[in-house]
Design a protein around this motif. Structure first.
Motif, PDB file in Angstrom:
ATOM      1  N   HIS A 270       0.835  -1.215   0.000  1.00 29.70           N
ATOM      2  CA  HIS A 270       0.000   0.000   0.000  1.00 29.70           C
ATOM      3  C   HIS A 270       0.867   1.260   0.000  1.00 29.70           C
ATOM      4  CE1 HIS A 270      -4.186   1.537   0.947  1.00 29.70           C
ATOM      5  NE2 HIS A 270      -3.468   2.637   1.024  1.00 29.70           N
TER       6      HIS A 270
ATOM      7  N   ASP B 295       1.594   2.464   3.655  1.00 32.06           N
ATOM      8  CA  ASP B 295       0.708   3.617   3.434  1.00 32.06           C
ATOM      9  C   ASP B 295       1.539   4.895   3.236  1.00 32.06           C
ATOM     10  OD1 ASP B 295      -1.787   4.718   2.944  1.00 32.06           O
ATOM     11  OD2 ASP B 295      -2.325   4.961   5.052  1.00 32.06           O
TER      12      ASP B 295
ATOM     13  N   HIS C 239      -7.194  -2.818   4.546  1.00 30.26           N
ATOM     14  CA  HIS C 239      -5.948  -2.076   4.684  1.00 30.26           C
ATOM     15  C   HIS C 239      -5.854  -1.401   6.058  1.00 30.26           C
ATOM     16  CE1 HIS C 239      -3.857   1.782   4.308  1.00 30.26           C
ATOM     17  NE2 HIS C 239      -4.987   2.404   4.132  1.00 30.26           N
TER      18      HIS C 239
ATOM     19  N   GLU D  15      -7.844   2.574  -4.063  1.00 30.88           N
ATOM     20  CA  GLU D  15      -8.248   2.366  -2.697  1.00 30.88           C
ATOM     21  C   GLU D  15      -9.687   2.835  -2.546  1.00 30.88           C
ATOM     22  OE1 GLU D  15      -5.582   4.460  -0.046  1.00 30.88           O
ATOM     23  OE2 GLU D  15      -6.823   4.051   1.703  1.00 30.88           O
TER      24      GLU D  15
ATOM     25  N   HIS E 269       1.345   5.340  -1.672  1.00 35.84           N
ATOM     26  CA  HIS E 269       0.870   6.496  -2.461  1.00 35.84           C
ATOM     27  C   HIS E 269       2.101   7.190  -3.066  1.00 35.84           C
ATOM     28  CE1 HIS E 269      -3.268   6.166  -0.993  1.00 35.84           C
ATOM     29  NE2 HIS E 269      -2.721   5.772   0.140  1.00 35.84           N
TER      30      HIS E 269
HETATM   31 ZN    ZN Z   1      -3.937   4.658   1.468  1.00 43.32          ZN
END
Ligand code: ZN
Length: 255
Positions: free
Chosen positions: A11, A204, A154, A95, A13
């Motif tokens: 996960h 994340d 998640h 997501e 970004h």
């Molecule tokens: Zn996220």
């Protein structure tokens, strides 16, 4: 010297503006340290850049509308996502989910857009990456309308009972930086009881930075701190954690 075993940060970004100054270095640090990644999209404008980043760096990615941008959906959402899903790097619809903490999008809108994306995931036979913030009951209720849905819950931060209800639905659980936070002894006690063959590891990034880097920007290579802590919590070797979570990630996302 002891080579560290390959792990996958499930996960990331990577298109976030916080990486604009040194994105290539961040990727290089991940790759020289044997860290793979699955990149998230959160709104329609960032899907193309995310796919391009995944293809450039041989990562995988997810395409979808995050609940905080669910109000950007129009009646072309499904056709756009179907088109993007044809790319080899796309392994998931994500997501997606619900977020009642940030209340900029009405719950009724979030529900509708979530249902449309869950239906699309079933149609395309793709797993989903689920975001939940202060919306556990409604998210579970909606997921149950879609039997056969596959995916990952998640940033799991819940109780053993909550974990059991997600596992019963066939979901995997994403374990991230909070596992390393000093105050999170209860989370470590919970995770100790969860089956390793249903866990993924994640950062994340650029959020939720694990110890000992708290207060700094997060990046995929720090997933190693999550893996180390998971090994300690589960009382197994790092090699076992790396091998099993990589296998789980590849099984769920089919690559
Ligand atoms: Zn996220």
């Amino acid at each position: 010297m002891n080579e560290k075993p390959y792990v996958i940060d499930s996960h990331v970004h990577l298109d976030d503006r916080q990486f604009d100054v040194d994105r290539n270095e961040v990727v290089a640090r991940a790759q020289t340290n044997q860290v793979g990644a699955i990149l998230m999209s959160i709104h329609l404008d960032n899907i193309k850049p995310v796919i391009a980043l995944a293809e450039q760096h041989q990562f995988k990615c997810a395409v979808g509308l995050h609940p905080n941008s669910a109000d950007h959906a129009d009646n072309t959402l499904e056709s756009q996502l179907r088109g993007y899903a044809k790319h080899d790097s796309v392994v998931s619809i994500g997501e997606i989910g619900l977020d009642y903490y940030r209340d900029n999008v009405e719950p009724v809108v979030q529900h509708e857009v979530l249902r449309r994306q869950l239906a699309l995931a079933l149609e395309l036979d793709l797993p989903v990456i689920l975001h939940n913030r202060e919306s556990t009951d409604d998210l579970l209720k909606i997921l149950k309308e879609f039997p056969g849905i596959r995916g990952v819950w998640h940033s799991f931060l819940g109780t053993v009972e909550e974990a059991e209800s997600y596992l019963e639905l066939g979901l995997y659980l994403g374990i991230g930086g909070p596992l390393t936070f000093k105050k999170n002894e209860a989370l470590r006690e919970t995770v100790a009881q969860l089956p390793l063959d249903r866990l993924l590891i994640e950062t994340d990034s650029p959020y939720l930075t694990p110890a000992p880097h708290r207060g700094k920007r997060n990046e995929p290579v720090y997933v190693r701190h999550v893996a180390d802590m998971l090994a300690e919590v589960k009382k197994v070797s790092l090699e076992k954690v790396a091998q099993q979570t990589t296998k789980n990630t590849r099984t769920l996302f089919n690559f």
